[in-house]
Write a protein that holds these residues in place. Structure first.
Motif, short mmCIF file in Angstrom:
data_model
loop_
_atom_site.label_atom_id
_atom_site.label_comp_id
_atom_site.label_asym_id
_atom_site.label_seq_id
_atom_site.Cartn_x
_atom_site.Cartn_y
_atom_site.Cartn_z
N THR A 27 0.98 -1.07 -0.12
CA THR A 27 0.12 -0.10 0.04
C THR A 27 0.87 1.22 -0.12
O THR A 27 2.18 1.11 0.05
CB THR A 27 -0.92 0.12 1.15
N GLY A 32 2.61 8.90 0.98
CA GLY A 32 2.66 8.44 -0.64
C GLY A 32 3.79 7.53 -0.53
O GLY A 32 4.37 7.03 -1.87
N ARG A 70 -7.05 2.91 2.03
CA ARG A 70 -8.11 2.65 1.47
C ARG A 70 -8.00 1.63 0.33
O ARG A 70 -9.05 0.85 -0.07
CB ARG A 70 -8.76 3.98 0.67
N VAL A 71 -6.50 1.29 -0.12
CA VAL A 71 -6.60 0.31 -1.17
C VAL A 71 -5.25 -0.43 -0.71
O VAL A 71 -4.50 0.15 -0.12
CB VAL A 71 -6.44 0.98 -2.56
N LEU A 105 -4.10 0.93 -8.80
CA LEU A 105 -5.30 1.53 -8.19
C LEU A 105 -4.94 2.56 -7.00
O LEU A 105 -4.20 2.25 -6.28
CB LEU A 105 -5.99 0.49 -7.67
N GLU A 106 -5.03 3.76 -7.33
CA GLU A 106 -4.81 4.98 -6.53
C GLU A 106 -3.16 4.90 -6.18
O GLU A 106 -3.05 5.38 -5.17
CB GLU A 106 -5.67 4.81 -4.98
N GLY A 107 -2.37 4.47 -7.20
CA GLY A 107 -0.98 4.47 -6.82
C GLY A 107 -0.52 3.24 -6.14
O GLY A 107 0.70 3.34 -5.93
N GLU A 119 -5.62 -5.98 -7.06
CA GLU A 119 -5.81 -4.57 -6.44
C GLU A 119 -7.13 -4.28 -6.00
O GLU A 119 -8.28 -4.72 -6.49
CB GLU A 119 -5.49 -3.58 -7.67
N ARG A 121 -10.01 -2.59 -2.86
CA ARG A 121 -10.34 -1.43 -1.92
C ARG A 121 -10.89 -2.19 -0.70
O ARG A 121 -11.35 -3.14 -0.49
CB ARG A 121 -11.69 -1.07 -2.41
N GLU A 139 -10.82 -4.85 -7.43
CA GLU A 139 -11.06 -3.98 -8.39
C GLU A 139 -10.50 -4.60 -9.83
O GLU A 139 -11.05 -4.13 -10.77
CB GLU A 139 -11.10 -2.84 -8.05
#
Ligand code: FMN
Length: 165
Positions: A27, A32, A70-71, A105-107, A119, A121, A139
């Protein structure tokens, strides 16, 4: 056979009698930065809807990142990725140094060269004794059937053995 549940070495050995694959769950933390841990607690949970689960030691330094995420991505390792499993199975800095990956997904980091990736959520997060159980909705996924998986059994890495029909 009845077991003495206090004899945690014996219980660990008995749990380890169940062969599993090996995955690195990844994650991003609040800055980040990529975070990843080696797990063999991954399992498919549901097809409709597509759900997976895995559990994280509540004392893991990676816990805050996964609790706020979140992911996550589950990267199922190929049998030539033992070194990656060892690296992500210890609390070392710079785990991702030199690791080939892409942004999913979302990086979320998705590792290259794996047998499969999911990937997800996060849909639920439950305490489970000394671990935390994460449930994710798949997802996106990828699967390279030409890459044999890494196997973990009785505390050792193995390759898939004989085909028994
Ligand atoms: C084959 C293997 C399977 C593992 N399975 C899990 C697991 O399912 N859950 C877990 O929390 N730790 C598991 N670990 C231990 C973590 O990978 C290890 O504690 C790692 O240091 C966690 O990363 P961190 O210290 O950066 O948080 C496993 C280690 C190995 C080598």
């Amino acid at each position: 056979m009845a077991v003495n549940l206090d004899a945690s070495r014996a219980l660990r050995d008995a749990f380890g009698a169940f062969p599993t694959g090996v995955a690195i769950v990844t994650t991003l933390d609040g800055n980040g930065a990529p975070v990843g841990v080696t797990v063999n607690s991954f399992a498919s949970l549901s097809l409709q809807p597509p759900l997976v689960n895995w559990s994280l030691n509540a004392r893991s330094p990676s816990r805050p990142a996964f609790e706020r995420a979140r992911v996550f991505a589950v990267n199922v390792l190929a049998h030539e990725q033992v070194e990656l499993s060892r690296r992500f199975g210890t609390s070392v800095p710079d785990k991702f140094k030199g690791v080939a990956m892409r942004a999913g997904l979302e990086g979320v980091p998705v590792l290259e060269g794996v047998t499969a990736s999911f990937e997800c959520r996060v849909v639920a997060c439950h305490p489970g004794g000394d671990h935390i159980l994460f449930i994710g909705a798949v997802e996106r996924f990828a699967h390279d059937a030409a890459r044999p998986p890494l196997v973990f059994h009785a505390g050792a890495y193995r390759a898939v053995g004989d085909f028994l029909g």
